[in-house]
Design a protein around this motif. Structure first.
Motif, mmCIF file in Angstrom:
data_model
loop_
_atom_site.group_PDB
_atom_site.id
_atom_site.type_symbol
_atom_site.label_atom_id
_atom_site.label_comp_id
_atom_site.label_asym_id
_atom_site.label_seq_id
_atom_site.Cartn_x
_atom_site.Cartn_y
_atom_site.Cartn_z
ATOM 1 N N GLU A 82 0.832 -1.208 0.000
ATOM 2 C CA GLU A 82 0.000 0.000 0.000
ATOM 3 C C GLU A 82 0.867 1.259 0.000
ATOM 4 O OE1 GLU A 82 -3.859 1.866 2.362
ATOM 5 O OE2 GLU A 82 -2.797 0.141 3.189
ATOM 6 N N GLN A 83 1.963 1.243 0.755
ATOM 7 C CA GLN A 83 2.865 2.394 0.769
ATOM 8 C C GLN A 83 3.469 2.626 -0.613
ATOM 9 O OE1 GLN A 83 5.591 1.393 3.928
ATOM 10 N NE2 GLN A 83 4.357 2.407 5.500
ATOM 11 N N ALA A 84 3.798 1.536 -1.304
ATOM 12 C CA ALA A 84 4.338 1.669 -2.659
ATOM 13 C C ALA A 84 3.300 2.289 -3.586
ATOM 14 C CB ALA A 84 4.777 0.307 -3.191
ATOM 15 N N ALA A 85 2.042 1.893 -3.424
ATOM 16 C CA ALA A 85 0.973 2.461 -4.253
ATOM 17 C C ALA A 85 0.749 3.929 -3.920
ATOM 18 C CB ALA A 85 -0.320 1.671 -4.048
ATOM 19 N N THR A 86 0.789 4.249 -2.629
ATOM 20 C CA THR A 86 0.538 5.623 -2.200
ATOM 21 C C THR A 86 1.665 6.564 -2.607
ATOM 22 O OG1 THR A 86 -0.741 4.810 -0.307
ATOM 23 C CG2 THR A 86 0.035 7.084 -0.212
ATOM 24 N N SER A 87 2.902 6.092 -2.496
ATOM 25 C CA SER A 87 4.042 6.943 -2.832
ATOM 26 C C SER A 87 4.061 7.317 -4.308
ATOM 27 C CB SER A 87 5.357 6.246 -2.464
ATOM 28 O OG SER A 87 5.570 5.101 -3.291
ATOM 29 N N GLY A 88 3.431 6.493 -5.135
ATOM 30 C CA GLY A 88 3.356 6.786 -6.561
ATOM 31 C C GLY A 88 1.964 7.204 -6.989
ATOM 32 N N ALA A 89 1.241 7.855 -6.078
ATOM 33 C CA ALA A 89 -0.166 8.180 -6.346
ATOM 34 C C ALA A 89 -0.347 9.038 -7.597
ATOM 35 C CB ALA A 89 -0.770 8.894 -5.140
ATOM 36 N N ALA A 90 0.664 9.846 -7.913
ATOM 37 C CA ALA A 90 0.546 10.728 -9.078
ATOM 38 C C ALA A 90 0.928 10.036 -10.381
ATOM 39 C CB ALA A 90 1.417 11.974 -8.883
ATOM 40 N N LEU A 91 1.433 8.802 -10.282
ATOM 41 C CA LEU A 91 1.881 8.080 -11.464
ATOM 42 C C LEU A 91 0.721 7.346 -12.130
ATOM 43 C CD1 LEU A 91 5.151 6.491 -10.024
ATOM 44 C CD2 LEU A 91 4.986 8.509 -11.498
ATOM 45 N N PRO A 92 0.868 7.008 -13.415
ATOM 46 C CA PRO A 92 -0.149 6.176 -14.072
ATOM 47 C C PRO A 92 -0.230 4.813 -13.383
ATOM 48 C CG PRO A 92 1.339 7.171 -15.685
ATOM 49 C CD PRO A 92 1.939 7.416 -14.341
ATOM 50 N N PRO A 93 -1.379 4.155 -13.454
ATOM 51 C CA PRO A 93 -1.546 2.884 -12.740
ATOM 52 C C PRO A 93 -0.565 1.800 -13.155
ATOM 53 C CG PRO A 93 -3.414 3.320 -14.196
ATOM 54 C CD PRO A 93 -2.627 4.574 -14.102
ATOM 55 N N ASP A 94 -0.129 1.785 -14.431
ATOM 56 C CA ASP A 94 0.816 0.745 -14.831
ATOM 57 C C ASP A 94 2.149 0.909 -14.116
ATOM 58 O OD1 ASP A 94 1.265 3.104 -16.272
ATOM 59 O OD2 ASP A 94 2.144 2.047 -17.960
ATOM 60 N N ARG A 95 2.597 2.152 -13.932
ATOM 61 C CA ARG A 95 3.853 2.383 -13.210
ATOM 62 C C ARG A 95 3.696 2.085 -11.722
ATOM 63 N NH1 ARG A 95 6.769 7.906 -14.703
ATOM 64 N NH2 ARG A 95 8.240 6.941 -13.230
ATOM 65 N N ARG A 96 2.519 2.335 -11.196
ATOM 66 C CA ARG A 96 2.277 2.014 -9.785
ATOM 67 C C ARG A 96 2.306 0.505 -9.571
ATOM 68 N NH1 ARG A 96 -3.096 4.953 -8.388
ATOM 69 N NH2 ARG A 96 -2.613 4.350 -6.231
ATOM 70 N N LEU A 97 1.756 -0.247 -10.520
ATOM 71 C CA LEU A 97 1.819 -1.702 -10.414
ATOM 72 C C LEU A 97 3.268 -2.179 -10.401
ATOM 73 C CD1 LEU A 97 -1.077 -2.904 -12.757
ATOM 74 C CD2 LEU A 97 -0.927 -3.207 -10.280
ATOM 75 N N ARG A 98 4.097 -1.568 -11.210
ATOM 76 C CA ARG A 98 5.524 -1.932 -11.216
ATOM 77 C C ARG A 98 6.154 -1.637 -9.854
ATOM 78 N NH1 ARG A 98 4.961 0.792 -16.281
ATOM 79 N NH2 ARG A 98 5.077 -0.656 -18.055
ATOM 80 N N GLN A 99 5.848 -0.480 -9.293
ATOM 81 C CA GLN A 99 6.398 -0.133 -7.981
ATOM 82 C C GLN A 99 5.927 -1.112 -6.911
ATOM 83 O OE1 GLN A 99 7.050 4.743 -8.169
ATOM 84 N NE2 GLN A 99 5.700 3.830 -6.662
ATOM 85 N N MET A 100 4.677 -1.491 -6.979
ATOM 86 C CA MET A 100 4.137 -2.425 -5.998
ATOM 87 C C MET A 100 4.784 -3.795 -6.137
ATOM 88 S SD MET A 100 0.255 -1.072 -6.542
ATOM 89 C CE MET A 100 -0.649 -2.177 -5.474
ATOM 90 N N ALA A 101 5.044 -4.191 -7.378
ATOM 91 C CA ALA A 101 5.713 -5.476 -7.603
ATOM 92 C C ALA A 101 7.116 -5.464 -7.018
ATOM 93 C CB ALA A 101 5.771 -5.776 -9.099
ATOM 94 N N GLU A 102 7.847 -4.388 -7.229
ATOM 95 C CA GLU A 102 9.205 -4.295 -6.688
ATOM 96 C C GLU A 102 9.173 -4.261 -5.167
ATOM 97 O OE1 GLU A 102 11.996 -4.706 -8.149
ATOM 98 O OE2 GLU A 102 11.184 -4.805 -10.179
ATOM 99 N N ALA A 103 8.172 -3.609 -4.606
ATOM 100 C CA ALA A 103 8.044 -3.574 -3.148
ATOM 101 C C ALA A 103 7.788 -4.977 -2.598
ATOM 102 C CB ALA A 103 6.912 -2.630 -2.742
ATOM 103 N N PHE A 104 6.958 -5.742 -3.300
ATOM 104 C CA PHE A 104 6.676 -7.125 -2.906
ATOM 105 C C PHE A 104 7.960 -7.963 -2.909
ATOM 106 C CE2 PHE A 104 5.714 -11.470 -4.428
ATOM 107 C CZ PHE A 104 4.932 -11.921 -3.383
ATOM 108 N N ARG A 105 8.714 -7.869 -3.974
ATOM 109 C CA ARG A 105 9.962 -8.639 -4.067
ATOM 110 C C ARG A 105 10.960 -8.186 -3.004
ATOM 111 N NH1 ARG A 105 14.863 -7.968 -7.285
ATOM 112 N NH2 ARG A 105 15.920 -10.004 -7.444
#
Length: 209
Positions: free
Chosen positions: A79-102
């Motif tokens: 959730e923090q990864a999604a929130t930190s990229g709130a201004a980004l397009p959803p595809d880039r947010r998904l990438r950030q969330m994936a990296e946070a998961f790993r």
């Protein structure tokens, strides 16, 4: 002021619970889930077994607490990864969330394996534990809904589940050391899988040509 006796008892209980969990996590890192021992923890804390059982009735209760904490922490990380990229397009947010998961998994692989590895012999997690586990998937589904342009129906959840399984598959193999003898960079492979999943999601959001 030192606070009321009730408040002090609550504080001591909270501190004791936190210490038991901390020692259990050390046991988990050293010996895996099978190595978690309440009696060993009691000795380390200078307590009797019965005294420790006032905090956790048995090993299963302690495991359940660790699993709930793990799922909650993972959901918060995503959730923090999604929130930190709130201004980004959803595809880039998904990438950030994936990296946070790993990153979360690699930072504490034994904790990851407690949640997603081989089931602990003789232990069955309470059904409500999975409500906590659902938190991370819910966050992914929210961003998937943005990517699809609709939160209606089950499409966002299905997309989030597909995305989750692809992340989970690669990370689980990496944590288990399955890439060690392959001429393959797990980080690059993970990124490629994420890109593929995001691209497929983008195609779905665009609809038929």
């Amino acid at each position: 002021m030192t606070g009321s006796p009730g408040n002090r008892r609550e504080r001591y209980r909270r501190e004791g619970t936190d210490e038991i969990k901390r020692l259990a996590m050390l046991q988990l890192a050293e010996s895996g889930s099978a190595g978690i021992s309440l009696s060993a923890i009691a000795r380390q804390m200078g307590m009797t077994g019965p005294a420790l059982y006032r905090y956790f009735a048995n090993r299963d209760a302690l495991l359940t607490a660790l699993i709930r904490d793990g799922y909650a922490d993972l959901a918060q990380t995503i959730e923090q990864a999604a929130t930190s990229g709130a201004a980004l397009p959803p595809d880039r947010r998904l990438r950030q969330m994936a990296e946070a998961f790993r990153g979360w998994a690699l930072a504490d692989p034994h904790r990851y394996l407690l949640l997603f590895g081989t089931p602990v012999p003789g232990y069955q997690a309470p059904i409500d534990t999975f409500d906590t586990a659902f938190g991370a998937l819910t966050v992914l589904a929210a961003v998937a809904a943005e990517l699809l342009g609709s939160a209606e129906g089950g499409a966002p959840l299905r997309l989030a589940t597909v995305f989750w399984t692809r992340m989970h598959g690669v990370v689980s193999l990496e944590v288990a050391g399955q890439f060690a003898h392959l001429d393959l960079d797990p980080g690059v492979f993970f990124s490629q899988e994420v890109e593929s999943a995001v691209a497929q999601a983008g195609q779905r959001s665009a609809g038929p040509a």
